[in-house]
Design a protein around this motif. Structure first.
Motif, PDB file in Angstrom:
ATOM      1  N   GLN A 145       6.434  42.959 -54.152  1.00  0.00           N
ATOM      2  CA  GLN A 145       6.940  41.586 -54.127  1.00  0.00           C
ATOM      3  C   GLN A 145       6.294  40.798 -52.988  1.00  0.00           C
ATOM      4  OE1 GLN A 145      11.199  41.211 -53.903  1.00  0.00           O
ATOM      5  NE2 GLN A 145      11.101  39.018 -53.539  1.00  0.00           N
ATOM      6  N   GLN A 146       6.195  41.404 -51.817  1.00  0.00           N
ATOM      7  CA  GLN A 146       5.567  40.716 -50.682  1.00  0.00           C
ATOM      8  C   GLN A 146       4.091  40.451 -50.945  1.00  0.00           C
ATOM      9  OE1 GLN A 146       6.549  41.869 -46.597  1.00  0.00           O
ATOM     10  NE2 GLN A 146       8.063  43.271 -47.469  1.00  0.00           N
ATOM     11  N   GLU A 162       3.942  37.517 -53.331  1.00  0.00           N
ATOM     12  CA  GLU A 162       4.308  36.259 -52.666  1.00  0.00           C
ATOM     13  C   GLU A 162       3.206  35.764 -51.742  1.00  0.00           C
ATOM     14  OE1 GLU A 162       8.026  37.192 -50.765  1.00  0.00           O
ATOM     15  OE2 GLU A 162       9.148  37.070 -52.652  1.00  0.00           O
ATOM     16  N   GLN A 163       2.461  36.662 -51.139  1.00  0.00           N
ATOM     17  CA  GLN A 163       1.383  36.278 -50.225  1.00  0.00           C
ATOM     18  C   GLN A 163       0.064  36.016 -50.948  1.00  0.00           C
ATOM     19  OE1 GLN A 163       1.037  39.123 -47.026  1.00  0.00           O
ATOM     20  NE2 GLN A 163       3.186  38.937 -46.474  1.00  0.00           N
TER      21      GLN A 163
END
Length: 86
Positions: A75-76, A79-80
């Motif tokens: 997820q990170q 998102e990045q």
């Protein structure tokens, strides 16, 4: 384009051997086949465990399972902008 499911499988294999719950990234190192140099690759995505640690936020430690940890990492990354939307 990176295949998120391929990365999920690689990460679950690599991080799955850790002694959960984990309280910090250092708890994962003994489980990694090549230590911090363990590499995760799919399509044009390539990152070592050490690079993941430096690029991602502090995480939501503790993690109770490899699934919870890997889901948060992916997820990170998404998102990045490190993963393309599939």
């Amino acid at each position: 384009m990176a295949d998120k499911e391929e990365l999920r499988t690689q990460m679950k294999d690599a991080f799955g051997g850790a002694d959960y719950p984990i309280n910090s990234p250092m708890d994962l190192v003994p489980a990694l086949p090549n230590g911090p140099s363990t590499k995760f690759e799919s399509g044009d995505f390539s990152m070592t465990a050490m690079e993941l640690n430096t690029k991602l936020g502090g995480g939501n430690f503790p993690y109770e399972s490899a699934d919870a940890f890997v889901d948060d990492v992916l997820q990170q990354l998404e998102e990045q902008g490190h993963l393309d939307d599939n």
